[in-house]
Enzyme design. Structure first.
Site, mmCIF file in Angstrom:
data_model
loop_
_atom_site.group_PDB
_atom_site.id
_atom_site.type_symbol
_atom_site.label_atom_id
_atom_site.label_comp_id
_atom_site.label_asym_id
_atom_site.label_seq_id
_atom_site.Cartn_x
_atom_site.Cartn_y
_atom_site.Cartn_z
ATOM 1 N N GLU A 254 -43.793 23.367 -43.940
ATOM 2 C CA GLU A 254 -43.249 24.574 -44.552
ATOM 3 C C GLU A 254 -41.795 24.331 -44.964
ATOM 4 O O GLU A 254 -40.944 24.029 -44.128
ATOM 5 C CB GLU A 254 -43.319 25.750 -43.579
ATOM 6 C CG GLU A 254 -42.850 27.060 -44.188
ATOM 7 C CD GLU A 254 -42.977 28.233 -43.235
ATOM 8 O OE1 GLU A 254 -43.422 29.301 -43.671
ATOM 9 O OE2 GLU A 254 -42.615 28.066 -42.053
ATOM 10 N N GLU B 205 -46.072 35.943 -35.395
ATOM 11 C CA GLU B 205 -46.375 35.728 -36.806
ATOM 12 C C GLU B 205 -45.502 34.575 -37.258
ATOM 13 O O GLU B 205 -44.275 34.706 -37.356
ATOM 14 C CB GLU B 205 -46.092 36.998 -37.618
ATOM 15 C CG GLU B 205 -46.765 36.988 -38.987
ATOM 16 C CD GLU B 205 -45.799 36.754 -40.125
ATOM 17 O OE1 GLU B 205 -45.808 35.616 -40.653
ATOM 18 O OE2 GLU B 205 -45.044 37.658 -40.476
ATOM 19 N N LYS C 9 -33.846 42.349 -31.452
ATOM 20 C CA LYS C 9 -32.880 41.361 -31.936
ATOM 21 C C LYS C 9 -33.172 41.017 -33.401
ATOM 22 O O LYS C 9 -34.184 40.403 -33.713
ATOM 23 C CB LYS C 9 -32.952 40.072 -31.115
ATOM 24 C CG LYS C 9 -31.979 38.996 -31.618
ATOM 25 C CD LYS C 9 -32.478 37.611 -31.273
ATOM 26 C CE LYS C 9 -31.692 36.517 -31.982
ATOM 27 N NZ LYS C 9 -31.615 36.646 -33.438
ATOM 28 N N CYS D 233 -43.153 33.872 -45.710
ATOM 29 C CA CYS D 233 -44.085 33.115 -44.868
ATOM 30 C C CYS D 233 -45.426 32.893 -45.552
ATOM 31 O O CYS D 233 -46.081 31.876 -45.330
ATOM 32 C CB CYS D 233 -44.277 33.820 -43.527
ATOM 33 S SG CYS D 233 -44.820 35.532 -43.668
#
Length: 489
Positions: free
Chosen positions: A383, A248, A173, A282
């Site tokens: 973040e 991750e 996906k 990231c």
């Protein structure tokens, strides 16, 4: 452009024929209509992947045979690099220069795993008794792969290449925001003759397609890259059949600048560490920790250069930073900027949406720098995933390390100093899986990508990335075949 799903070797519009509009973030224009997958579509793809795996049509091929297919895929990516890079830029917004590097890395990732699976694997052990013990590695089975929108093709390849190299079948996906190049990758799979049912592509949103993949008891492993909160949900949901999970997740990575660093080099990499990819990375160096004795000079130079970054459409060769990926994400980043102001941080530059003529329909945010921050601020701890950096200062090594480790994340970090011993002392104490000394953001297919703390579990790339998609089996071989004589009668 019409984007369909690819299941059992055929292109399909999905069970409901519903579609989703895909938008160019540089101008808000629709560039594609993508099929919208349903639970029924995902369940069908999973059943195909299961049947295909158990047939052995891929899992029982020799390593050489699988490697040949992977090398053909790499070659096709190279041949289509210019087309793929342009589509990546249209879909994601990143500069064409960045997208071109991603395509090259993707092709080389397939080449790396094509080579790795032909290398020697397994171990033998000297054990008590007249026995030979050994370990072999086998494919896990059906792997669910879920990737984010910031590296649509490259992140896909980080998972698909080792999963396929290991002999698994996959249900994959991509992000519903950026499905264009992933669909093109599956066109390549079809071109090179990957057996039907080995790789299955389902398009759609995470709460439907992703959730069904994670929840299914016919999926043996899930590999996910994305936000930490989603990662927690995946861990809970995957517990239903104790499937293996590789995650991750997010980061709030420190870039530590000592006074004895090469000044201009440190400034240059600090800029690259946060503003490449418009900060939607990231591992972005979103917290810059500067030694107090050079803070004024360093921040002044950093802000001076930040103001000169050329923001614009990714296809414009003069652009150095593109737009954010979507209107929704842009609003999230702008909200964080407002939070920073409300918390009392000083805005040194940027902090606004760019609405100049030619930019007003895109999702452009000016590179943003906050100074005079405190560790408890949300913009320091959370973040943001955009072109927003916060500065912190430290007096000595001890304080630098304390600040560096003062978030829930542990994905990446950098140290800049000309003192090699100091660099090693500090980098060893930074609680992060990917670190750099006097550089930033370098990523290599040969080396593992791995997070500490709430930045995830498991690894991508390198030999570790292949191991994620393999089971370990112990085999004990009796060299003296005779009754054991444990029971008398």
């Amino acid at each position: 452009m019409k984007l369909n799903m690819f299941i059992d070797g055929s292109w399909q519009a999905g069970s409901t024929n519903q579609t989703r509009q895909i938008v160019n973030p540089a101008n808000g224009e629709i560039i594609a209509e993508a099929a919208e997958g349903t639970t029924r579509d995902v369940e069908y793809a999973i059943s195909v992947a299961r049947k295909t795996f158990e047939s052995g049509i891929w899992s029982e091929k020799t390593a050489e045979e699988r490697a040949e297919v992977l090398l053909k895929i790499a070659q096709k990516i190279d041949e289509k690099q210019e087309e793929l890079a342009k589509l990546e830029t249209l879909d994601n917004g990143k500069t064409l220069r960045e997208a071109s590097y991603d395509m090259s890395d993707a092709a080389n990732c397939f080449r790396y795993y094509a080579g790795l699976i032909r290398a020697p694997h397994g171990e033998t052990y000297h054990v008590p008794d007249n026995m030979q013990a050994m370990v072999v590695r086998e494919p896990i089975g059906v792997c669910g792969l879920i990737v984010p929108w910031n590296y649509p093709l490259l992140m896909s390849v980080w998972k698909l290449a080792p999963a396929l190299a290991a002999g698994n079948t996959v249900v994959y996906k991509p992000s519903e925001v950026t499905p264009v190049t992933p669909v093109k990758l599956f066109e390549i799979f079809e071109e090179v003759g990957l057996p039907h049912g080995v790789a299955n592509l389902v398009l759609g949103e995470g709460k439907v397609v992703g959730h069904t993949i994670v929840e299914s008891h016919d999926v043996d492993m899930v590999s996910f890259t994305g936000g930490t909160e989603t990662g927690r949900h995946i861990m809970r949901t995957a517990a239903g059949n104790m499937k293996k999970v590789s995650l991750e997740l997010g980061g709030k990575s420190p870039n530590i600048i000592f006074a004895d660093s090469d000044f201009e080099t440190a400034v240059d990499y600090a800029l690259f560490g946060i503003f490449s990819g418009a900060g939607q990375v990231c591992s972005a160096g979103s917290r810059i920790l500067v030694e107090e004795s050079i803070q004024e000079a360093f921040i002044s130079r950093f802000v001076e250069r930040t103001k000169k970054i050329k923001v614009g459409p990714g296809l414009n060769p003069e652009s150095e930073m593109g737009p954010l990926v979507s209107e929704e994400h842009m609003k999230k980043v702008l909200r964080y900027i407002e939070i920073g102001k409300e918390e009392g941080a000083e805005l040194a530059c940027g902090g606004y949406r760019i609405l100049d003529e030619g930019y007003d329909k895109g999702y452009f945010v000016a590179p943003t720098v906050f100074i005079h921050t405190t560790p408890d601020m949300r913009i320091v701890q959370e973040e943001i995933f955009g072109p927003v950096v916060v500065f912190q200062t430290f007096k000595d090594e001890r304080e630098a390390i304390k600040l560096a480790n003062d978030t829930k994340y542990g994905l990446a970090g950098g140290v800049f100093t000309q003192d090699a011993a100091k660099a090693m002392r500090v980098i060893k104490k930074v609680r992060a899986g990917i670190t750099w000394v006097n550089t930033y953001h370098g990523t290599y297919n040969e080396a593992p990508w791995h997070g500490y703390k709430q930045s995830g579990i498991g690894s991508s790339l390198g030999t570790y990335g292949l191991d994620e998609f393999l089971e370990i089996k112990q085999i004990n071989f009796n060299l003296q075949v005779e009754p054991i004589g444990w029971f008398k009668n």
